[in-house]
Enzyme design. Structure first.
Site, PDB file in Angstrom:
ATOM      1  N   GLU A 165      -0.269  -9.613  -3.280  1.00  0.00           N
ATOM      2  CA  GLU A 165       0.394  -9.017  -4.451  1.00  0.00           C
ATOM      3  C   GLU A 165       1.903  -9.238  -4.478  1.00  0.00           C
ATOM      4  O   GLU A 165       2.689  -8.283  -4.494  1.00  0.00           O
ATOM      5  CB  GLU A 165       0.072  -7.527  -4.558  1.00  0.00           C
ATOM      6  CG  GLU A 165      -1.390  -7.277  -4.830  1.00  0.00           C
ATOM      7  CD  GLU A 165      -1.688  -5.873  -5.332  1.00  0.00           C
ATOM      8  OE1 GLU A 165      -0.759  -5.075  -5.519  1.00  0.00           O
ATOM      9  OE2 GLU A 165      -2.881  -5.590  -5.563  1.00  0.00           O
ATOM     10  N   GLU A 370      -9.656  -7.264  -4.093  1.00  0.00           N
ATOM     11  CA  GLU A 370      -9.555  -5.803  -4.201  1.00  0.00           C
ATOM     12  C   GLU A 370     -10.078  -5.366  -5.554  1.00  0.00           C
ATOM     13  O   GLU A 370      -9.913  -6.077  -6.556  1.00  0.00           O
ATOM     14  CB  GLU A 370      -8.105  -5.302  -4.055  1.00  0.00           C
ATOM     15  CG  GLU A 370      -7.573  -5.359  -2.659  1.00  0.00           C
ATOM     16  CD  GLU A 370      -6.159  -4.780  -2.524  1.00  0.00           C
ATOM     17  OE1 GLU A 370      -5.830  -3.813  -3.249  1.00  0.00           O
ATOM     18  OE2 GLU A 370      -5.405  -5.309  -1.695  1.00  0.00           O
TER      19      GLU A 370
HETATM   20  C1  BG6 Z   1      -3.205  -2.796  -4.116  1.00  0.00           C
HETATM   21  C2  BG6 Z   1      -2.647  -3.019  -2.733  1.00  0.00           C
HETATM   22  O1  BG6 Z   1      -2.150  -2.887  -5.011  1.00  0.00           O
HETATM   23  O2  BG6 Z   1      -3.735  -1.568  -4.442  1.00  0.00           O
HETATM   24  C3  BG6 Z   1      -3.185  -2.076  -1.681  1.00  0.00           C
HETATM   25  O3  BG6 Z   1      -2.830  -4.358  -2.319  1.00  0.00           O
HETATM   26  C4  BG6 Z   1      -3.279  -0.681  -2.269  1.00  0.00           C
HETATM   27  O4  BG6 Z   1      -2.355  -2.140  -0.562  1.00  0.00           O
HETATM   28  C5  BG6 Z   1      -4.249  -0.706  -3.441  1.00  0.00           C
HETATM   29  O5  BG6 Z   1      -3.622   0.312  -1.363  1.00  0.00           O
HETATM   30  C6  BG6 Z   1      -4.469   0.650  -4.083  1.00  0.00           C
HETATM   31  O6  BG6 Z   1      -3.229   1.185  -4.470  1.00  0.00           O
HETATM   32  P1  BG6 Z   1      -2.732   2.616  -4.000  1.00  0.00           P
HETATM   33  O7  BG6 Z   1      -1.338   2.689  -4.495  1.00  0.00           O
HETATM   34  O8  BG6 Z   1      -3.643   3.596  -4.633  1.00  0.00           O
HETATM   35  O9  BG6 Z   1      -2.828   2.624  -2.504  1.00  0.00           O
END
Ligand code: BG6
Length: 469
Positions: A165, A370
């Site tokens: 990201e 993700e």
């Molecule tokens: C992504 C990241 O943006 O989202 C992760 O690569 C992150 O590291 C995930 O944990 C979820 O976001 P958040 O802010 O809820 O942890």
């Protein structure tokens, strides 16, 4: 497009799940690990407890055995640069190197494909003190580090992800904490940082191909299609502005090896253009990825900028993520989508659209690294953790992937966030994403016991059937 029948998932589809080093490992000072920016930054929301995180460092064997039971075909984790290199003393850290050998070997022993992210937000603090990514020399340090990764793990790892990201790092830097000074880099500095990270990425992709290692390598970006708030032509331009600046500008540089035209003119117009050296164009075009990885959570809905000082606002319930930009776009509401308890838009069809647009543009295989549902899960008296909302979220997104596959998009894997509960980037531990509950909270470490959620049993069946049906 509606079809009489949806295509089946490919036989070797990589059903998996993801974590990152700093959000899962803990052991932040153990076995020669050097401090990263995460260890030194201020983390205002939730609890700044990355020191222990989910203690994956000490539980990795147990966790990977659970992944085997879950049926995972692939497991994505990141390597902490600060475990591998002791930059200050100009040496590698054998204990850190050994740790990731153990993690990779355990995956391979369990028949799980390790998918390795080289960099997930956790810059060595020693480099930060010398200017971090703003300092061009950080590129060489990154290449040195990655050379060690290729030498150590190159014959075991088939899928490498360069930078996690990059667009979040540049556009929402507050999401990974505030430097001790309390001040984030200026916009101009952020686009210089962006340029250096792009060069670092291109260099390691080029290096990987030169070494003729057996696997594949690609960037991992947070990508989302944008909707225009109304059929007004100005809203359409604004949605295109932000879709380009938020996503394509990063991927065009990575895949096409050159800056996007709109991005370039935006930077020029606002005096944000980075300093570019004579050799940079050749470097950028020398590193062509083999695939593209995307992290997808939500879509965004975009209206035309009013350009009257009111375009910027905080994301719902999240003061650390600002949306909107004067003269570019403003965030709008979408009445057709649901939201998670943390206010994130839930839009599975948006995933199908994002995949199509991505495939249209680059014609490269896609790995979803993700996607997930953050919520405060509750352990019931009988020990069950009923995370039906997460199951519904994932099921709808898996269906959307199947629709995209039927459309003809080449998606070769799905690795939801997260395999086990981990610390959120900036909203604490109680915002959980895992298939496996980790028994700790923001308030206390407790026993860190691992417990299977209902989504674990559900995903186990999905993987066993190679799809939803
Ligand atoms: C992504 C990241 O943006 O989202 C992760 O690569 C992150 O590291 C995930 O944990 C979820 O976001 P958040 O802010 O809820 O942890």
């Amino acid at each position: 497009m509606q079809y009489k029948q949806l295509s089946a998932f490919p036989e070797k589809f990589l059903w998996g799940a993801s974590i990152s080093a700093y959000q899962a490992e803990g052991a932040y000072q153990e076995d020669g690990k050097q401090p990263s920016i995460i260890d030194k930054y201020q983390h205002t929301e939730g609890v700044a407890n990355f020191e222990f995180a989910s203690d994956f460092y000490h539980h990795y064997k147990e966790d990977i055995q659970l992944f085997k039971e879950l049926g995972l075909k692939a497991f994505r984790f990141s390597i902490a640069w600060t475990r591998i290199m002791d930059i200050e003393n100009n040496k590698t850290n054998q204990k850190g190197i050994a740790f990731y050998h153990q993690v990779i070997d355990e995956c391979l022993n369990q028949g799980i494909e390790p998918i390795v992210t080289m960099y997930h937000f956790d810059l060595p603090y020693f480099l930060e003190e010398q200017g971090g990514w703003l300092n061009r020399e950080t590129i060489d340090y990154f290449v040195d580090y990655v050379q060690v990764l290729f030498a150590e793990y190159g014959d075991k790892v088939n899928y490498w992800l360069t930078i996690n990201e990059q667009n979040t790092m540049i556009l929402h830097p507050g999401a990974i904490g505030l430097p001790p000074s309390g001040e984030l880099p200026s916009k101009k500095e952020l686009f210089q940082i962006n340029h250096h990270v792009l060069l670092a990425q291109a260099k390691v992709i080029h290096l990987y191909h030169q070494l003729k290692l057996k696997g594949k390598i690609g960037p991992a970006i947070n990508l989302t299609a944008m909707y225009q708030a109304t059929s007004s032509p100005e809203d359409a331009i604004a949605a295109h502005n932000w879709e380009t600046l938020r996503g394509w500008s990063f991927l065009d540089a990575a895949v096409r090896g050159k800056y996007n035209y709109l991005f370039e003119n935006y930077l020029n117009d606002r005096g944000l253009y980075p300093k570019i050296e004579a050799e940079d164009q050749a470097i950028l075009s020398s590193g062509k990825p083999d695939f593209i990885a995307i992290n997808y959570y939500s879509t965004a809905t975009i209206a035309a900028s009013k350009n009257d000082g009111s375009d910027v606002s905080a994301r719902a319930g999240d003061q650390q993520i600002m949306l909107g930009e004067e003269g570019v776009y403003r965030a709008a509401e979408n009445p057709y989508v649901d939201k998670t308890p943390y206010g994130w838009v839930v839009d599975p069809t948006g995933l199908r659209l994002t995949l199509r647009k991505l495939y249209d543009r680059y014609d490269l295989p896609i790995l979803i690294t993700e996607n997930g549902y953050g919520a405060p899960d509750i352990v019931e008296e009988d020990g069950r953790i009923n995370d039906q909302d997460r199951i519904d979220y994932l099921a709808k997104h898996i269906l959307a992937i199947q629709e995209a596959l039927t459309d003809g998009v080449d998606v070769f894997g799905y690795l939801p966030w997260s395999a086990i509960d981990v610390v959120s980037t900036h909203q604490g531990f109680n915002k959980r994403y895992g298939f496996i509950y980790v028994d700790r909270t923001d308030e206390g470490l407790k026993e860190l016991k691992r417990m299977k959620k209902e989504s674990f049993f559900w995903y186990q069946k999905v993987i066993a059937r190679n799809g939803l049906a």
